[in-house]
Scaffold this active site. Sequence first.
Site, PDB file in Angstrom:
ATOM      1  N   CYS A 193       3.235  -4.668  -4.688  1.00  0.00           N
ATOM      2  CA  CYS A 193       2.768  -6.058  -4.686  1.00  0.00           C
ATOM      3  C   CYS A 193       3.810  -6.993  -4.058  1.00  0.00           C
ATOM      4  O   CYS A 193       4.888  -7.186  -4.612  1.00  0.00           O
ATOM      5  CB  CYS A 193       2.467  -6.464  -6.125  1.00  0.00           C
ATOM      6  N   CYS A 216       4.740 -10.063  -6.146  1.00  0.00           N
ATOM      7  CA  CYS A 216       5.563  -9.649  -7.291  1.00  0.00           C
ATOM      8  C   CYS A 216       7.028  -9.608  -6.894  1.00  0.00           C
ATOM      9  O   CYS A 216       7.898 -10.043  -7.644  1.00  0.00           O
ATOM     10  CB  CYS A 216       5.130  -8.273  -7.799  1.00  0.00           C
TER      11      CYS A 216
END
Length: 172
Positions: A97, A100
């Site tokens: 991600c 993230c």
Amino acid sequence: MAGLLETLLIPRASASLPPLAGSASVRFSELRGLKMLPTRSSTKLRSTQKLARRGTTIVCEAQDTAVGVAAVTDSDWKSSVLESDLPVLVEFWAPWCGPCRMIHPVIDKLAKEYAGKLKCFKVNTDVSPSIATQYGIRSIPTVIIFKGGEKKEAVIGAVPESTLTTCIEKFL
């Protein structure tokens, strides 16, 4: 998973070879999160394996971004988060991600700033999908603040530090 790619050896291109038509040259020094290190004739990859090549070692400096704050899994979720005496901030993330990775340094900084007042943990949703399912995580990164074992507030997406600070201050 974050430490899976520790080093990557790329042989130096021969000066006698022309670049491929239509190909763009990549200058690794311009990429963020990558660091070029000169190699010796033999680079130790693992204690039992050696690889002898000439080239440049490219180290992904971003590999350690997920380890500044302790990881929590199914086995220690209850004792670490639900039974905590302090409020707890939990980031739900995954190694693949991009957003993230953007928020990791913010979470790390907040963990240091609020040490002793707030506990911070990260849950890798690929490793512990049952926790993510239990709390209805449909998008990552998601940050949830727990107090007294109860979910108090959730923030979805890579948000600015000020947004997380405002949420944290409500529960201290």
